[in-house]
Scaffold this motif. Structure first.
Motif, PDB file in Angstrom:
ATOM      1  N   GLU A 281       0.809  -1.215   0.000  1.00 10.46           N
ATOM      2  CA  GLU A 281       0.000   0.000   0.000  1.00 10.46           C
ATOM      3  C   GLU A 281       0.848   1.274   0.000  1.00 10.46           C
ATOM      4  N   TRP A 282       2.109   1.172   0.309  1.00 11.52           N
ATOM      5  CA  TRP A 282       2.937   2.372   0.384  1.00 11.52           C
ATOM      6  C   TRP A 282       3.466   2.804  -0.983  1.00 11.52           C
ATOM      7  N   ASN A 283       3.175   1.998  -2.010  1.00 13.87           N
ATOM      8  CA  ASN A 283       3.579   2.342  -3.371  1.00 13.87           C
ATOM      9  C   ASN A 283       5.062   2.680  -3.482  1.00 13.87           C
ATOM     10  N   GLY A 284       5.866   1.891  -2.861  1.00 19.81           N
ATOM     11  CA  GLY A 284       7.306   2.054  -3.013  1.00 19.81           C
ATOM     12  C   GLY A 284       7.935   3.130  -2.153  1.00 19.81           C
ATOM     13  N   GLN A 285       7.120   3.905  -1.434  1.00 21.59           N
ATOM     14  CA  GLN A 285       7.724   4.917  -0.563  1.00 21.59           C
ATOM     15  C   GLN A 285       8.166   4.283   0.746  1.00 21.59           C
ATOM     16  N   THR A 286       9.201   4.821   1.353  1.00 18.92           N
ATOM     17  CA  THR A 286       9.605   4.339   2.668  1.00 18.92           C
ATOM     18  C   THR A 286       9.656   5.508   3.638  1.00 18.92           C
ATOM     19  N   PRO A 287       9.288   5.277   4.880  1.00 19.19           N
ATOM     20  CA  PRO A 287       9.332   6.356   5.862  1.00 19.19           C
ATOM     21  C   PRO A 287      10.787   6.709   6.184  1.00 19.19           C
ATOM     22  N   ASP A 288      11.131   7.988   6.071  1.00 19.01           N
ATOM     23  CA  ASP A 288      12.493   8.365   6.453  1.00 19.01           C
ATOM     24  C   ASP A 288      12.472   9.564   7.394  1.00 19.01           C
ATOM     25  N   ASP A 289      11.269   9.974   7.764  1.00 21.14           N
ATOM     26  CA  ASP A 289      11.114  11.123   8.660  1.00 21.14           C
ATOM     27  C   ASP A 289      10.282  10.640   9.841  1.00 21.14           C
ATOM     28  N   ILE A 290      10.618  11.081  11.046  1.00 20.00           N
ATOM     29  CA  ILE A 290       9.901  10.606  12.223  1.00 20.00           C
ATOM     30  C   ILE A 290       8.401  10.884  12.087  1.00 20.00           C
ATOM     31  N   CYS A 291       8.060  11.983  11.405  1.00 18.55           N
ATOM     32  CA  CYS A 291       6.651  12.357  11.323  1.00 18.55           C
ATOM     33  C   CYS A 291       5.866  11.469  10.361  1.00 18.55           C
ATOM     34  N   ASP A 292       6.568  10.598   9.629  1.00 14.65           N
ATOM     35  CA  ASP A 292       5.851   9.626   8.802  1.00 14.65           C
ATOM     36  C   ASP A 292       5.051   8.657   9.672  1.00 14.65           C
ATOM     37  N   ILE A 293       5.451   8.551  10.956  1.00 11.62           N
ATOM     38  CA  ILE A 293       4.686   7.715  11.889  1.00 11.62           C
ATOM     39  C   ILE A 293       3.260   8.226  11.998  1.00 11.62           C
ATOM     40  N   PHE A 294       3.133   9.575  11.918  1.00 12.09           N
ATOM     41  CA  PHE A 294       1.818  10.183  12.093  1.00 12.09           C
ATOM     42  C   PHE A 294       1.080  10.334  10.761  1.00 12.09           C
ATOM     43  N   ASP A 295       1.733   9.933   9.678  1.00 13.74           N
ATOM     44  CA  ASP A 295       1.145  10.105   8.356  1.00 13.74           C
ATOM     45  C   ASP A 295       0.475   8.806   7.924  1.00 13.74           C
ATOM     46  N   THR A 296      -0.793   8.645   8.302  1.00 15.48           N
ATOM     47  CA  THR A 296      -1.468   7.384   7.965  1.00 15.48           C
ATOM     48  C   THR A 296      -2.030   7.404   6.544  1.00 15.48           C
ATOM     49  N   GLU A 297      -1.953   8.562   5.881  1.00 18.15           N
ATOM     50  CA  GLU A 297      -2.401   8.636   4.484  1.00 18.15           C
ATOM     51  C   GLU A 297      -1.377   7.959   3.584  1.00 18.15           C
ATOM     52  N   THR A 298      -0.131   8.423   3.713  1.00 18.74           N
ATOM     53  CA  THR A 298       0.931   7.888   2.862  1.00 18.74           C
ATOM     54  C   THR A 298       1.355   6.504   3.318  1.00 18.74           C
ATOM     55  N   PHE A 299       1.340   6.293   4.651  1.00 17.23           N
ATOM     56  CA  PHE A 299       1.829   5.029   5.189  1.00 17.23           C
ATOM     57  C   PHE A 299       0.755   4.342   6.036  1.00 17.23           C
ATOM     58  N   PRO A 300      -0.293   3.838   5.354  1.00 18.78           N
ATOM     59  CA  PRO A 300      -1.362   3.181   6.121  1.00 18.78           C
ATOM     60  C   PRO A 300      -0.871   1.906   6.786  1.00 18.78           C
ATOM     61  N   GLY A 301      -1.575   1.508   7.823  1.00 17.18           N
ATOM     62  CA  GLY A 301      -1.245   0.261   8.523  1.00 17.18           C
ATOM     63  C   GLY A 301      -1.085   0.514  10.010  1.00 17.18           C
ATOM     64  N   LYS A 302      -1.047  -0.582  10.756  1.00 14.87           N
ATOM     65  CA  LYS A 302      -0.927  -0.460  12.212  1.00 14.87           C
ATOM     66  C   LYS A 302       0.508  -0.111  12.607  1.00 14.87           C
TER      67      LYS A 302
END
Lengths: 380, 523, 283
Positions: free
Chosen positions: A161-182
């Motif tokens: 679901e992340w379409n090849g993007q990876t979280p590299d910023d701490i605030c990606d934890i709070f970004d459930t749009e780009t990085f859905p999932g538990k």
């Protein structure tokens, strides 16, 4: 903050020892222990961390002295256990492993005895005095730190679901749009509040000032509210690695050494997000109320287990940095896997672009009230 | 033997009827009534003697601990024990933020408490009532040794070197006349001498006195005390230190009314505070009031516990009734065989069953895998059945179902089949015969099973802890949290007592309905 | 409840639907246990059936988790602790419980109902409350975190089961037997051991089994009361479940299921024997 200086020097110290050979076995000429008990109960964290302690100094110590060590994996409830034991007048533990703020609490409450590092510990193998060798990591009179570790994030690298993007910023934890999932987060306000404030726009250096203000904690909780429904809360350090491996969560916080086990040992498709990793110490306290024989045994073990070589040995089993400056040049490759440990160390400059240092005094003072607020928030 | 005596005199019961006006005699010639009474007494005594060891054992190992818990839920000695002087001084000072006298007492109390390292526990205790008390006490404990009160020791030392001599002090403080003249100083000196011995193991006659003793001496002398035998000193010219100012400078919290209201409210040795907290109330300045929204969790948790327990009981009835009905209507041999399927889980470790459910219900678990494999679900649409209420309900229904089936079965076994047959022969169809004739007779079984399941469910801890996440946990989990994490043992005890009261009420109902001696275990 | 030959179609349909429903419920009861057993032989560290397992390929199965269970000190220590605690707790519960049950069965016991309620209460009071109370109280008297603390706590928890089972066998006990023994000159002790004991033995043994399994399976109280030196098997499983489900837990679970089957079998044999002895069921 002086701890940062120590961390900086540690990071530098890690660099030149890429080809560092295993130092020769030290400690074979262990002094005898007079009037000492023949068994110990050590409280620790279980899992990979306890295993590194077992391999690096408990097993060698058992082999040299013939005593038996029993483990109690309840360090996350250390203060409660110590308090109950003190009230009972029957101390079942000989040595207790705790994080920095808990050592401060234990020391303040008289649950731990004060230790003179220069008297009780072995000098560094470069001849340095223990108090200099440990330096700023001796955060209070009761604490003998072993390692510094960081709490940071791991994420699965195979989330479609992340379409090849990876979280590299701490605030990606709070970004459930780009990085859905538990996500899995620790069931404790420590670290979570700091991250929440940073992602709410607070500069890292002001985090504790904001937490001190009226409404500061509430502001952090409001930020956490935005992802509350997507969070699985953990209490034991081994949970996030397991949840990641089981695909129950897509990202989660835990101690960096636990993530090392998942990535390097279990070869799971997991990677680390080092942004704003949060540093803290882990170390020993000696509980108050031991009789003489047990106290002698504990101090004898403590001297052995915290010498330069043993602390460096621990890093062969788990990716935590030794608290002694003299141990740092000896850290090399993993004992079984032969992997270079440096890239997995929290102090690797690559991993240290942004980081937080846990404010131990602030947490020791405010843990009670913030913890209560946090748990009430959690229960709602 | 008592029995033998009676039967020896009276061959059968029927002949024992008083037929003649003469008093009945037992075989040994004593009055029968007396003999009977004696033998009855002896029988009672022997029975009690047999029961006594166990009763004593249960009282000590079980009932006393429960009583101790009740005690903890109201006990509050920590405040008056840690701050005895402050508590006493507060009684005479009704101001919102008290005056110097209270701060003087607080200073002495805190210095002493800090030596024994008990001030942090008090801070933790008061923090349950007023968030912020913990850091207030921890901070003060750390700084109280560095207050400006050292000026008193210096000024007294300068006025007369005798004041700096611990040996002289020891002599003065052994003199009752001095003690009577200097009440505050005596109190402070005694406390200082005690911790000098207790904590440091030193001789008070050789150690330099604490600043707080000189502060007390200054107060006594400034109030006009004239102790005999002490060097005379005029303190009117001394530089004085406002301890109130010292505390407020250290933390503004000391100058605000909240901490003082809290201290006043929790000065008595016993408190209802934990019970109020357990039902989301608190004692405010205007009496009992509701806690703030974010702190109101326990009522909600009690309600959730009740709702989940009722749900679990209901599913147990729903699933247990047909199985019990089947078992009761099958011939003995096949019923026994099927009964094993009920008893095996009943006998299997709770943790084994919980781990089984964890394995089954996970997103990557057996059930989801099967559903994905069968094409019911897509791989991304896996059901979330664990770490929420669903997980708790599924696993706990499974664990408690045998407790519903077994009492239902034993009641249904006792329903004569002839009633249903009679109803049918009178023209009732299957449903009417069941609903009007069979079902009413099985209701006691439902009642017994429901109360049993409900009692067990309401106090569950392990299973919700492992499969319940944050939304599927019970009040028990909160009790455990307060025992081992937050260390709020008083609140844990209060919550436990409320839960216990609910359970005992149900236990009593169960006893009335079924009788505790009729509890059966595994058929 | 055999279907009569004259049953209508509707009755037939309902009959089979009902049986299917019951079958499903019984499956729900037993399935979790059945899933655990094969998974414990998994050759890999997963908790689902691997393709090899589903193909019944021998390579998909292994005894490695059992090897771990029986060699790893993390599991062996708790196993031995459990075996050191449960029998002693059982012994205390059975000795005191049987005596009291014999006392309770004698006609005129004052406050019988109240005494019974107290003796049964450890079974009714939620474990978390028992654990909390014992934790507070045993801390005060220095028993918290000791072997005897755990043993006494477990004995208290096991006692209601002994009382219930032994009282149940005594209900059907024919008093004239003790009278006969007494009239033949036997003292109370001799009567108890020679006449009463053999007859209530099945009840005593099944009470003992219940007390044993109560202690052996108990986790809440030991979690609070015990220290590392008293870590039992269920405690280790709880820790394991909270932290990470290592497949060794499933091996341990299977071993415990085997123990349950064994105990259940013993209990069933005892029940039959007892009924035969008391002439309650046709031999």
């Amino acid at each position: 903050m002086t701890i940062t200086k120590l961390l900086g020097s540690a990071a530098l110290a890690l660099l030149p020892m890429a080809g560092g050979a295993l130092a020769q076995e030290a400690g074979t000429e262990l002094p005898p222990c007079d009037n000492c008990s023949d068994s110990m109960v050590i409280m620790s964290w279980g899992g990979a961390y306890q295993n590194s302690q077992l391999k690096a100094y408990v097993e060698p110590y058992e082999a040299l002295t013939g005593i038996t060590v029993t483990w109690d994996e309840s360090s996350n409830e250390a203060i409660a256990k110590l308090r109950a034991a003190q009230e009972a007048g029957n101390m079942p533990f000989d040595l207790v492993d705790v994080e920095g703020p808990d050592s401060q609490r234990a020391c303040d409450e008289g649950l731990a005895v004060e230790i003179d590092a220069d008297e009780a510990l072995a000098p560094g193998d470069d001849g340095s005095k223990p108090s200099d060798d440990f330096g700023d990591s001796l955060i209070n009179d009761c604490y003998i730190p072993q390692i510094y570790f960081s709490t940071t994030f791991g994420y699965r690298t195979d989330v479609a679901e992340w379409n090849g993007q990876t979280p590299d910023d701490i605030c990606d934890i709070f970004d459930t749009e780009t990085f859905p999932g538990k996500r899995s987060l620790q069931s404790s306000p420590k670290k979570n509040l700091e991250w929440a404030l940073i992602c709410d726009g607070v500069p890292a250096e002001d985090v504790y000032d904001v937490l001190d203000e009226d409404g500061g904690v509430e502001r952090a909780l409001a930020k956490l509210d935005t992802i509350k429904g997507d969070v699985i809360w953990w209490t034991a350090g081994a949970e996030t690695p397991q949840l990641l491996a089981d695909k129950e969560v897509v990202m989660g916080s835990t101690y960096n050494g636990r993530l090392f086990s998942v990535i390097a040992e279990q070869k799971q498709p997991v990677a680390m997000l080092w942004d704003y990793q949060n540093f803290d110490f882990d170390g020993w306290i000696v509980p108050a109320g031991l009789d003489e024989a047990r106290m002698n045994r504990t101090m004898h073990f403590l001297r052995f287990a915290t010498d330069t070589q043993r602390l460096a040995d621990q890093a062969k089993y788990i990716a935590y940095g030794p608290a002694r400056a003299s141990s740092q040049p000896l850290v090399s490759t993993h004992a079984d896997l032969g992997i270079e440990m440096a890239p997995y160390m929290p102090t690797n400059p690559e991993n240290m672009k942004n980081y937080l240092v846990n404010n131990i005094e602030w947490w020791a003072d405010h843990q009670d009230e913030v913890e209560a607020t946090f748990q009430n928030w959690l229960a709602q | 033997m008592a029995d033998a005596t009676i039967t020896g005199g009276l061959p059968t019961g029927r002949e024992a009827r008083p037929a003649s006006p003469e008093p009945m005699l037992a075989a040994d010639g004593t009055l029968l009534r007396a003999s009977l009474a004696r033998s009855l007494r002896r029988q009672k005594a022997r029975a009690l003697l047999l029961i006594a060891p166990l009763l004593l054992f249960i009282l000590v190992t079980f009932v006393l601990p429960i009583g101790d818990m009740l005690f903890r839920s109201v006990e509050n000695a920590i405040v008056p024990e840690t701050l005895p002087r402050t508590v006493a001084a507060l009684r005479d000072d009704p101001a919102e933020v008290p005056g110097e006298a209270v701060f003087d007492a607080l200073y002495t109390d805190l210095v002493v408490a800090e030596e024994y390292k008990i001030h942090t526990q008090l801070g933790t205790r008061l923090n349950y009532e007023f968030g912020g008390a913990s850091s207030l006490f921890r901070g003060a404990g750390r700084h109280v040794g560095k207050f400006d009160t050292d000026v008193y020791a210096d000024q007294f030392g300068d006025a007369n070197p005798a004041f700096a001599d611990p040996g002289r002090w020891a002599a003065w403080m052994a003199d009752d006349a001095v003690r009577a003249a200097l009440p505050q100083t005596t109190d402070a000196y005694d406390a200082w001498a005690k911790f000098t011995v207790d904590v440091h193991g030193d001789d008070p006659a050789e150690e330099d006195l604490g600043d707080f003793v000189y502060a007390a001496l200054y107060r006594d002398l400034a109030a006009g005390a004239q102790p005999p035998g002490l060097p005379s000193v005029d303190v009117s010219g001394f530089e004085a230190v406002s301890l109130k100012q010292q505390f407020v400078d250290d933390d503004e919290g000391w100058g605000e009314p909240e901490i003082w209201t809290t201290l006043r409210t929790f000065s008595p040795r016993f408190t209802a505070g934990y019970y109020l907290n357990a039902v989301d109330l608190k004692i405010g300045p205007q009496g009992i009031e509701l806690r703030e929204g974010s702190d109101r969790i326990y009522i909600q948790l009690f309600i959730r516990t009740l709702i989940l327990s009722v749900t679990i009981t209901a599913t147990c009835i729903l699933l247990g009734y047909p199985v019990a009905f089947l078992l009761a209507s099958l011939p003995m041999r096949s019923a026994n065989l099927l009964m094993i399927l009920v008893l095996l889980p009943f006998w299997t470790s709770l943790l084994v069953r919980t781990s089984a459910w964890k394995v089954l219900l996970q997103q990557q678990g057996v059930i989801n895998d099967l559903l994905v494999w069968a094409g019911v679900l897509s791989d991304s649409g896996r059901l979330v059945m664990i770490n929420n209420q669903t997980g708790t309900i599924i696993a706990m229904t499974h664990i408690l179902l045998p407790f519903m089936i077994l009492p239902l079965y034993s009641v249904m076994k006792g329903i004569p089949p002839s009633y249903v047959r009679a109803a049918k022969s009178l023209g009732a169809n299957d449903w009417t015969a069941f609903w009007r004739v069979y079902f009413p007779q099985s209701v006691p079984g439902i009642g017994a099973g429901s109360i049993l399941v409900f009692i067990l469910a309401i106090g569950y801890y392990i299973t919700p802890e492992l499969v319940g996440g944050t939304k599927g946990v019970f009040i028990s989990n909160r009790i455990a949290y307060h025992i081992s994490d937050s260390l709020n043992w008083g609140l844990a005890a209060a919550l436990g007592t409320i839960l216990l009261a609910v359970v005992l009420l149900l236990y009593w109902a169960y006893d009335r309905l079924v009788g505790i001696d009729n509890v059966k275990l595994g058929g | 409840m055999a279907l009569p030959t004259y049953a209508s179609t509707g009755q037939r349909v309902w009959h089979y639907t009902f049986r299917t429903i019951c079958g499903l419920i019984l499956f729900y009861l037993i399935a979790p246990l059945l899933v655990v057993i094969p998974l414990s032989f998994n050759a890999q560290d997963f908790f689902t059936f691997t393709p090899e397992m589903l193909r019944l390929d021998p390579a998909g199965y292994s005894l490695q988790h059992y090897r771990d269970f029986f060699t790893n000190p993390d599991w062996q220590g708790p196993l031995w602790n459990s075996l050191a605690i449960a029998p002693v707790a059982t012994l205390i519960a059975v000795a005191l419980g049987t005596l009291a049950a014999v006392g309770l069965s004698q006609g005129h016991v004052p406050f019988k109902r109240a005494i019974m309620a107290i003796l049964i209460s450890p079974m009714i009071v939620p474990l978390i409350i028992s654990a909390a109370g014992m934790y507070f109280f045993y801390s005060r008297i220095g028993l918290q975190g000791t072997y005897w603390g755990v043993v006494l706590a477990h004995a208290a928890l096991g006692i209601p089961f002994v009382i219930i089972t032994v009282t149940a066998t005594l209900v059907g006990f024919d008093k004239s037997l003790t009278r006969a023994a007494a009239s033949l000159g036997a003292g109370p002790m001799r009567t108890f051991w020679k006449v009463q004991m053999p007859l209530i033995l099945p009840g005593v043994v099944s009470g003992a089994l219940f007390a044993f399994i109560t202690s052996f399976d108990e986790v809440v109280v030991v979690l609070f009361m015990g220290a590392a030196g008293q870590k039992t098997l269920p405690w280790q499983m709880f820790t394991g479940l909270r932290e990470q489900i290592s497949p060794t837990i499933l091996a341990a679970a299977t071993v415990l299921i085997a123990v349950s089957v064994l105990l259940l079998g013993t209990l069933e044999l005892l029940r039959r024997r007892s009924e035969r002895l008391r002439g309650l069921s046709p031999a």
